[in-house]
Design a protein around this motif. Sequence first.
Motif, PDB file in Angstrom:
ATOM      1  N   ILE A  39       6.233  -2.506  16.839  1.00 47.46           N
ATOM      2  CA  ILE A  39       5.307  -1.451  17.270  1.00 47.46           C
ATOM      3  C   ILE A  39       4.836  -1.749  18.688  1.00 47.46           C
ATOM      4  N   LEU A  40       4.503  -3.013  18.947  1.00 51.45           N
ATOM      5  CA  LEU A  40       4.057  -3.409  20.286  1.00 51.45           C
ATOM      6  C   LEU A  40       5.166  -3.181  21.315  1.00 51.45           C
ATOM      7  N   MET A  41       6.390  -3.578  20.971  1.00 53.46           N
ATOM      8  CA  MET A  41       7.491  -3.488  21.931  1.00 53.46           C
ATOM      9  C   MET A  41       7.919  -2.054  22.214  1.00 53.46           C
ATOM     10  N   VAL A  42       8.052  -1.239  21.182  1.00 54.31           N
ATOM     11  CA  VAL A  42       8.552   0.124  21.400  1.00 54.31           C
ATOM     12  C   VAL A  42       7.441   1.126  21.632  1.00 54.31           C
ATOM     13  N   GLY A  43       6.188   0.725  21.351  1.00 52.90           N
ATOM     14  CA  GLY A  43       5.072   1.626  21.615  1.00 52.90           C
ATOM     15  C   GLY A  43       4.976   2.793  20.660  1.00 52.90           C
ATOM     16  N   LYS A  44       5.548   2.659  19.467  1.00 56.76           N
ATOM     17  CA  LYS A  44       5.325   3.712  18.460  1.00 56.76           C
ATOM     18  C   LYS A  44       5.303   3.123  17.062  1.00 56.76           C
ATOM     19  N   GLU A  45       4.673   3.881  16.150  1.00 55.46           N
ATOM     20  CA  GLU A  45       4.512   3.436  14.771  1.00 55.46           C
ATOM     21  C   GLU A  45       5.716   3.852  13.936  1.00 55.46           C
ATOM     22  N   PRO A  46       6.055   3.074  12.908  1.00 55.77           N
ATOM     23  CA  PRO A  46       7.110   3.517  11.989  1.00 55.77           C
ATOM     24  C   PRO A  46       6.583   4.565  11.015  1.00 55.77           C
ATOM     25  N   VAL A  47       7.482   5.341  10.416  1.00 57.08           N
ATOM     26  CA  VAL A  47       7.103   6.141   9.255  1.00 57.08           C
ATOM     27  C   VAL A  47       7.046   5.168   8.084  1.00 57.08           C
ATOM     28  N   SER A  48       5.890   5.119   7.413  1.00 61.16           N
ATOM     29  CA  SER A  48       5.740   4.184   6.298  1.00 61.16           C
ATOM     30  C   SER A  48       5.970   4.903   4.982  1.00 61.16           C
ATOM     31  N   LEU A  49       6.758   4.281   4.113  1.00 57.35           N
ATOM     32  CA  LEU A  49       7.096   4.891   2.826  1.00 57.35           C
ATOM     33  C   LEU A  49       6.294   4.312   1.677  1.00 57.35           C
ATOM     34  N   GLY A  50       5.212   3.596   1.979  1.00 59.90           N
ATOM     35  CA  GLY A  50       4.383   3.007   0.918  1.00 59.90           C
ATOM     36  C   GLY A  50       3.014   3.676   0.873  1.00 59.90           C
ATOM     37  N   LYS A  51       2.229   3.307  -0.152  1.00 65.44           N
ATOM     38  CA  LYS A  51       0.836   3.762  -0.208  1.00 65.44           C
ATOM     39  C   LYS A  51       0.102   3.336   1.046  1.00 65.44           C
ATOM     40  N   PRO A  52      -0.844   4.055   1.601  1.00 65.17           N
ATOM     41  CA  PRO A  52      -1.321   5.357   1.122  1.00 65.17           C
ATOM     42  C   PRO A  52      -0.572   6.536   1.760  1.00 65.17           C
ATOM     43  N   ASN A  53       0.560   6.266   2.418  1.00 67.82           N
ATOM     44  CA  ASN A  53       1.255   7.365   3.096  1.00 67.82           C
ATOM     45  C   ASN A  53       1.820   8.381   2.106  1.00 67.82           C
ATOM     46  N   GLN A  54       1.648   9.638   2.452  1.00 64.78           N
ATOM     47  CA  GLN A  54       2.033  10.693   1.523  1.00 64.78           C
ATOM     48  C   GLN A  54       3.542  10.862   1.383  1.00 64.78           C
ATOM     49  N   ALA A  55       4.315  10.243   2.287  1.00 62.83           N
ATOM     50  CA  ALA A  55       5.769  10.259   2.113  1.00 62.83           C
ATOM     51  C   ALA A  55       6.121   9.635   0.757  1.00 62.83           C
ATOM     52  N   MET A  56       5.333   8.637   0.351  1.00 62.79           N
ATOM     53  CA  MET A  56       5.590   8.017  -0.948  1.00 62.79           C
ATOM     54  C   MET A  56       5.223   8.968  -2.087  1.00 62.79           C
ATOM     55  N   MET A  57       4.095   9.677  -1.959  1.00 63.92           N
ATOM     56  CA  MET A  57       3.698  10.624  -3.009  1.00 63.92           C
ATOM     57  C   MET A  57       4.751  11.724  -3.141  1.00 63.92           C
ATOM     58  N   ASP A  58       5.251  12.186  -1.986  1.00 61.45           N
ATOM     59  CA  ASP A  58       6.293  13.223  -2.023  1.00 61.45           C
ATOM     60  C   ASP A  58       7.522  12.707  -2.774  1.00 61.45           C
ATOM     61  N   ALA A  59       7.878  11.455  -2.519  1.00 54.44           N
ATOM     62  CA  ALA A  59       9.044  10.880  -3.183  1.00 54.44           C
ATOM     63  C   ALA A  59       8.793  10.744  -4.691  1.00 54.44           C
ATOM     64  N   ILE A  60       7.563  10.344  -5.063  1.00 56.31           N
ATOM     65  CA  ILE A  60       7.235  10.221  -6.493  1.00 56.31           C
ATOM     66  C   ILE A  60       7.304  11.587  -7.167  1.00 56.31           C
ATOM     67  N   GLU A  61       6.735  12.591  -6.509  1.00 50.54           N
ATOM     68  CA  GLU A  61       6.769  13.941  -7.076  1.00 50.54           C
ATOM     69  C   GLU A  61       8.212  14.441  -7.165  1.00 50.54           C
ATOM     70  N   GLY A  62       9.009  14.126  -6.124  1.00 49.01           N
ATOM     71  CA  GLY A  62      10.417  14.548  -6.124  1.00 49.01           C
ATOM     72  C   GLY A  62      11.165  13.992  -7.318  1.00 49.01           C
ATOM     73  N   LYS A  63      10.780  12.793  -7.720  1.00 48.46           N
ATOM     74  CA  LYS A  63      11.466  12.162  -8.848  1.00 48.46           C
ATOM     75  C   LYS A  63      10.930  12.629 -10.201  1.00 48.46           C
ATOM     76  N   PHE A  64       9.584  12.636 -10.350  1.00 47.47           N
ATOM     77  CA  PHE A  64       9.018  12.920 -11.668  1.00 47.47           C
ATOM     78  C   PHE A  64       8.688  14.395 -11.888  1.00 47.47           C
ATOM     79  N   ARG A  65       8.672  15.167 -10.799  1.00 47.74           N
ATOM     80  CA  ARG A  65       8.452  16.614 -10.869  1.00 47.74           C
ATOM     81  C   ARG A  65       7.233  16.961 -11.727  1.00 47.74           C
ATOM     82  N   PHE A  66       6.113  16.267 -11.473  1.00 43.36           N
ATOM     83  CA  PHE A  66       4.900  16.540 -12.253  1.00 43.36           C
ATOM     84  C   PHE A  66       4.011  17.558 -11.527  1.00 43.36           C
ATOM     85  N   ASP A  67       3.056  18.044 -12.286  1.00 44.39           N
ATOM     86  CA  ASP A  67       2.044  18.952 -11.748  1.00 44.39           C
ATOM     87  C   ASP A  67       0.935  18.065 -11.176  1.00 44.39           C
TER      88      ASP A  67
END
Lengths: 306, 306
Positions: A217-245
Amino acid sequence: MTVPRYLTGDGAGIEEFLSKFDVFLFDCDGVLWSGDHLFPGTVETLDLLRSKGKQVVFVTNNSTKSRADYKKKLETLGIPATTEEIFSSSYSASIYISRILTLPPTKRKVFVLGETGIEQELRSENVPFIGGTDPAFRRDITPQDYKLIAAGDESLLDPEVGVVLVGLDFHLNYLKLALAYHYIRRGAVFLATNIDSTLPNSGTLFPGAGSMSAPLILMVGKEPVSLGKPNQAMMDAIEGKFRFDRSRACMVGDRANTDIRFGLEGKLGGTLGVLTGVSSKEEFVDGPIRPAAYLDKLSDLLQGAK
Amino acid sequence: MTVPRYLTGDGAGIEEFLSKFDVFLFDCDGVLWSGDHLFPGTVETLDLLRSKGKQVVFVTNNSTKSRADYKKKLETLGIPATTEEIFSSSYSASIYISRILTLPPTKRKVFVLGETGIEQELRSENVPFIGGTDPAFRRDITPQDYKLIAAGDESLLDPEVGVVLVGLDFHLNYLKLALAYHYIRRGAVFLATNIDSTLPNSGTLFPGAGSMSAPLILMVGKEPVSLGKPNQAMMDAIEGKFRFDRSRACMVGDRANTDIRFGLEGKLGGTLGVLTGVSSKEEFVDGPIRPAAYLDKLSDLLQGAK
């Protein structure tokens, strides 16, 4: 802000709360166990939920283990579980790469900073990768490496790499950091399994996956997309798999700023805090991020059983 | 803001500029040479300054080399120099620890993340240290290590360590990061030789010393005191050694935001930019940080010679 409902000792309240949800997402360490110590009543509580027809999902940011590894860990602790009930940040990242990212056909390879858990989950999604636990990368950088990297030589910089995925790597070294940096400079997508700065072990803290992405992050000057909690990319992936309400799902956790935030920002029907981990009662009741309800300990849910 | 004076081709202007200073502090890469390529006229320009009785000082953030190593590097490039003319961030850090920091007698040891240059300079100031290039720390972390570190066991956590000094370490690993983190948690002073995110090599960039402190900054939530440019702790150390009159000193460099800033914030009598490195003419003339004067290249100073 509303005051969270205190459910310990409130049998009727517990019954009512449980009836609102079909799915329970569990943070693990600090909720079901602490370190190697299983909390009394954890197994019975999970049994109760399953007997009421609830789906349970174990959500973990630990990227060093695959779902199969994590299932073994749960079983070692005495918790029956299926691989399908487990959702780890390495699996989340693999799904994101294989199903959500649109990569050119010539740029589908992933350069991995991390351990075997990431590799197993990438394989399960048929994502090609290099790096990871390959001993070829566990060595010192040489004067020749600098020249080859500077020249973009394909012996060190694979032209098919289009993603750098950074998880917890117990074998982090200068060469791997240099390669990851050059891949990102050359246009690779910068992903992280999770960005937790530390990792609990033996009752204290050690460098976490976020400490592996910090130099990049320091070297390239940008943040990664994080796929863990609390990032919602993870929630989207969980919903994509379990298809819950989402309105019928509840996140259970011990940390307001990760677990509870994860559930709130994911617009789940409910959030449940427990006091057996990081956050205190004061944090749940007076803090900026509050669960809908909280318990002294998870097994207090048994008080509601009819 | 004033417009920097353009001295190339202005013989009288050069004479006047040089007459204002007794000491010239030189950034090296991008000013005297680039990579392994010595700029034509560098040696003659330094000879000219010395013949006029000016003190020259080579100021470098490179912490992997000691002053003796750096002298050899200068000589390999064809630049005559004495060890006394060299001021490196590892020397700066050693002086800071031995002469400025007040450590309890039982906490005088330094845990080093870095290479031999730091070790040599710490020895030159009689500062005890552990870590560094010791092969005992170049290994994987083990399950036993977690337990010993958690227990504060003296076999892994030396109770006399009162400082963590982070420089560029080509042998960075998880164990060293974990130990550095625990020393800082236990109260050690957090120092860095410098915080450059990257290091130039072979015409491109590689991880710099700042990339070694980045994980620790994330974990402990605070910044180290940096002993390299542009931090004024380095200027104080240079002044402490050479005892010059700041109003009669000039900083020469190719980077506005490090070299020129270092001279301006140090309230030196002058700053001189050269266009053979990172900053462009536009940056020197229109940017927020401007030198007092600038040249196309350092050897243009020869145009002022009588």
